[in-house]
Design an enzyme around this catalytic site. Sequence first.
Site, mmCIF file in Angstrom:
data_model
loop_
_atom_site.group_PDB
_atom_site.id
_atom_site.type_symbol
_atom_site.label_atom_id
_atom_site.label_comp_id
_atom_site.label_asym_id
_atom_site.label_seq_id
_atom_site.Cartn_x
_atom_site.Cartn_y
_atom_site.Cartn_z
ATOM 1 N N ALA A 37 -26.384 57.534 79.102
ATOM 2 C CA ALA A 37 -26.097 59.117 78.927
ATOM 3 C C ALA A 37 -25.732 59.914 80.058
ATOM 4 C CB ALA A 37 -27.625 59.457 78.097
ATOM 5 N N GLY A 40 -19.933 59.248 82.230
ATOM 6 C CA GLY A 40 -18.733 60.276 82.048
ATOM 7 C C GLY A 40 -18.533 60.779 80.522
ATOM 8 N N GLY A 42 -21.404 59.605 78.341
ATOM 9 C CA GLY A 42 -22.790 59.875 77.981
ATOM 10 C C GLY A 42 -22.999 61.340 77.951
ATOM 11 N N ARG A 115 -8.828 46.111 79.409
ATOM 12 C CA ARG A 115 -10.195 46.566 78.964
ATOM 13 C C ARG A 115 -11.029 45.050 79.295
ATOM 14 N NH1 ARG A 115 -7.221 49.356 75.846
ATOM 15 N NH2 ARG A 115 -7.726 51.401 75.161
ATOM 16 N N SER A 146 -19.132 50.719 74.456
ATOM 17 C CA SER A 146 -18.765 49.820 75.780
ATOM 18 C C SER A 146 -17.641 48.892 75.503
ATOM 19 C CB SER A 146 -20.043 49.203 76.448
ATOM 20 O OG SER A 146 -21.130 50.081 76.555
ATOM 21 N N ASN A 147 -16.708 48.937 76.536
ATOM 22 C CA ASN A 147 -15.600 48.016 76.525
ATOM 23 C C ASN A 147 -15.802 46.498 77.076
ATOM 24 O OD1 ASN A 147 -13.450 48.993 75.083
ATOM 25 N ND2 ASN A 147 -13.055 50.439 76.601
ATOM 26 N N ASP A 178 -8.950 55.716 68.583
ATOM 27 C CA ASP A 178 -7.874 55.394 68.212
ATOM 28 C C ASP A 178 -7.185 56.089 67.088
ATOM 29 O OD1 ASP A 178 -7.970 53.116 70.169
ATOM 30 O OD2 ASP A 178 -9.136 52.233 68.840
ATOM 31 N N ARG A 181 -6.564 59.932 68.212
ATOM 32 C CA ARG A 181 -5.076 59.692 68.906
ATOM 33 C C ARG A 181 -3.943 59.674 67.954
ATOM 34 N NH1 ARG A 181 -7.549 55.681 73.564
ATOM 35 N NH2 ARG A 181 -7.979 57.026 74.979
ATOM 36 N N HIS A 205 -9.797 47.007 69.362
ATOM 37 C CA HIS A 205 -9.603 48.204 70.290
ATOM 38 C C HIS A 205 -8.893 47.565 71.525
ATOM 39 C CE1 HIS A 205 -10.150 52.160 71.969
ATOM 40 N NE2 HIS A 205 -10.936 51.431 73.080
#
Length: 341
Positions: A37, A40, A42, A115, A146-147, A178, A181, A205
Amino acid sequence: MLRSTIQASLRQGRAQVNGRSFSSGSAPHRKVAVLGAAGGIGQPLSLLMKLNPLVSQLSLYDIAGTPGVAADVSHINTRSEVTGYVGEDQLGKALEGCDIVIIPAGVPRKPGMTRDDLFNINAGIVKGLCTAIAKYCPNALVNMISNPVNSTVPIASEVFKKAGTYDEKRLFGVTTLDVVRAKTFYAGKANVNVSEVNVPVVGGHAGITILPLFSQATPTANLSDEVLTALTKRTQDGGTEVVEAKAGKGSATLSMAYAGALFADACLKGLNGVPDVVECSFVQSSITELPFFASKVRLGKNGVEEVLGLGALSDYEKQGLEALLPELKSSIEKGIKFANQ
Ligand SMILES: NC(=O)c1ccc[n+]([C@@H]2O[C@H](COP(=O)([O-])OP(=O)(O)OC[C@H]3O[C@@H](n4cnc5c(N)ncnc54)[C@H](O)[C@@H]3O)[C@@H](O)[C@H]2O)c1
Ligand SMILES: O=C(O)C[C@H](O)C(=O)O
């Protein structure tokens, strides 16, 4: 959607649930946790969840910095009570009783990275957090940000399976950015009102695994093959566009917070019994040969109510689907293997 819900909350302190209007105080109790949290994503995501009148308790967890973020957000005069938790000792308390856990914890990309380059660090973070979710809130819906999402969702599923808590209806990879965008880019080229645009985005993703289905976009527009190819590539490279523009200072945070808040809002509405809540998400799936796949999903009181099929694809989209399957398969297998080491 979220925007109207927020406006309603700010103006009247009321929430719409299942067609009925509740004063914020009488909407069902819902505890939502954001793990990561203070980051950036969070921080703005915590702000947006604080603005959501469907949330009654907001739990903000990170390994550092959450007391400040929680104190700051808690002064906003909306329904939810905010508590900050910092460090692993407090993770259990942060998670206890959660209906939804949103996970944007982990490192972001720098220019030149994929990623998948984040796997070595983020896989361990996600494994640890999911182990705690299995222990403290096994029935929560998990929104994985999370990636690499194509691997972190399979990691989560394996952790939950080992703990005996896995319910495929409750695990979601967040691919809403996605869709956000694709809608924005399509509206620009089709010259239509962006607020009316719908575009499903399927697959996964990362890079070519992100497959926007512009042939199904509404309102319809007569776009050339060349424009459709450019729109597809821009959607697939949207994350990289932001990473390069930020030049070493991270990846998308603000648009991701918006997308994450939209998806969590949809999950809350589903839990509360609002009918016909449909969003794209990377979930356990049997619509292709792969065990996980992003497509339209109907959300309900138990999470995933129905994984919807792909619908009719153009020849270009069919080729894109064939091309993405091997990469997505190997990312899924990498996550499963890591979780079982
Ligand atoms: N799914 C998507 O569409 C999407 C979009 C954008 C970013 N992301 C991913 O989201 C992740 C976070 O991005 P960011 O820009 O917010 O990064 P960030 O570095 O700004 O924030 C990450 C936060 O996670 C925290 N953290 C690290 N380990 C933790 C742990 N064990 N428990 C709890 N918190 C922990 C850090 O302290 C930090 O505050 C990255 O992996 C990024 O690639 C995904
Ligand atoms: O591109 C990234 O690394 C972050 C995120 O997955 C995005 O799509 O913006």
